[in-house]
Design a protein around this motif. Structure first.
Motif, PDB file in Angstrom:
ATOM      1  N   HIS A   6       0.881  -1.175   0.054  1.00  0.00           N
ATOM      2  CA  HIS A   6       0.110   0.053   0.070  1.00  0.00           C
ATOM      3  C   HIS A   6       0.979   1.179   0.002  1.00  0.00           C
ATOM      4  N   HIS A   8       1.455   5.373  -2.126  1.00  0.00           N
ATOM      5  CA  HIS A   8       0.849   6.470  -2.777  1.00  0.00           C
ATOM      6  C   HIS A   8       1.857   7.112  -3.787  1.00  0.00           C
ATOM      7  N   GLU A  92      -8.267   2.543  -2.740  1.00  0.00           N
ATOM      8  CA  GLU A  92      -8.979   2.072  -1.197  1.00  0.00           C
ATOM      9  C   GLU A  92     -10.162   2.801  -1.102  1.00  0.00           C
ATOM     10  N   HIS A 153      -6.543  -1.899   5.555  1.00  0.00           N
ATOM     11  CA  HIS A 153      -5.219  -1.279   5.417  1.00  0.00           C
ATOM     12  C   HIS A 153      -5.168  -0.686   6.494  1.00  0.00           C
ATOM     13  N   ASP A 203       1.617   3.089   3.425  1.00  0.00           N
ATOM     14  CA  ASP A 203       0.866   4.199   3.196  1.00  0.00           C
ATOM     15  C   ASP A 203       1.622   5.408   2.937  1.00  0.00           C
TER      16      ASP A 203
HETATM   17 NI    NI Z   1      -3.517   4.722   1.377  1.00  0.00          NI
END
Ligand code: NI
Length: 254
Positions: A6, A8, A92, A153, A203
């Protein structure tokens, strides 16, 4: 090699050094990355990243805080992206009651729509749930969660809630928070969750682990997370890396 479940990397904080950073991953033991779309623009950028980098796969979905941008027309784009080879999950998606807007009714509506989509296209879901434990669980249970499968998550609830997700055969994304001193409840939950259900995640760019807390996060910090899990579980660092990679490949069909 480490499987990052996970991140970004479409985020603008990576604009200045994205290529250099991603190019350094293999040499640093990061083997595979799932880039997560959180908005329509983020999904579009995620698709582009999967086309550019062989080791990046993607998830497409709209985060509960961003669902105000959704309508019938652009929701059809999500469905279209789901058909791409390297898109391996929907998300997500979920509920976030930390902020008052968008309101719970709108969040629930688009969360349900994304669960229905995941079931139709036969992809697992990546769940975001913050201060919304009960509603998130009820909606997933009502929408065939056990059949869809997926990962919660940045799991942040207690072990009683973990048990509910284990009953649906879900996975748990564990990231930097596990290294924080005040993460007692999470440490208890991770001690309880079977190793076969844990995924490593950052994350990024958020939630950097100790000793880099507060700084921009990247997958290069994942060894700190794996080390913390190894200590809690009483197994080796290598076992954590190996098992979480196998878990992620099982969930995402890779
Ligand atoms: Ni996220």
């Amino acid at each position: 090699m480490i499987f990052e479940s996970h991140a970004h990397y479409d985020d603008e904080v990576f604009d200045e050094d994205r290529e250099e950073l991603l190019g350094s991953f293999h040499g640093q033991g990061i083997g595979t990355v799932i880039n997560i779309g959180a908005s329509l623009a983020g999904c579009k950028a995620t698709v582009a990243l999967t086309q550019k980098y062989p080791f990046i796969y993607g998830a497409v979905g709209v985060h509960p805080s961003e669902v105000g941008e959704l309508n019938e027309e652009n929701f059809a784009l999500l469905r279209k992206w789901c058909a791409l080879d390297k898109i391996v999950a929907v998300g997500e998606t979920g509920l976030d009651y930390h902020w008052p807007e968008p309101g719970p009714a709108l969040q629930k509506d688009w969360f349900e729509r994304q669960l229905v989509l995941a079931r139709q296209v036969k992809l697992p879901v990546i769940i975001h749930s913050r201060e919304a434990a009960k509603d998130t669980l009820e909606i997933i249970q009502a929408h065939h969660g056990g059949e869809i499968g997926g990962v919660v998550h940045c799991f942040s609830y207690a072990k009683e809630m973990a048990r509910e997700y284990l009953n649906m055969d879900f996975y748990f994304g564990i990231g930097g928070v596990i290294t924080f001193n005040n993460a007692k409840k999470l440490k208890e939950a991770v001690a309880y969750i079977p190793m076969e259900k844990i995924l490593l995640e950052t994350d990024s760019p958020y939630l950097a682990p100790e000793p880099n807390r507060g700084k921009r996060n990247t997958s290069l910090n994942l060894p700190c997370v794996a080390q913390a899990i190894a200590q809690l579980k009483g197994i080796s660092y290598e076992e954590v890396v190996e098992m979480t990679e196998a878990n992620a490949r099982r969930l995402f069909g890779l």
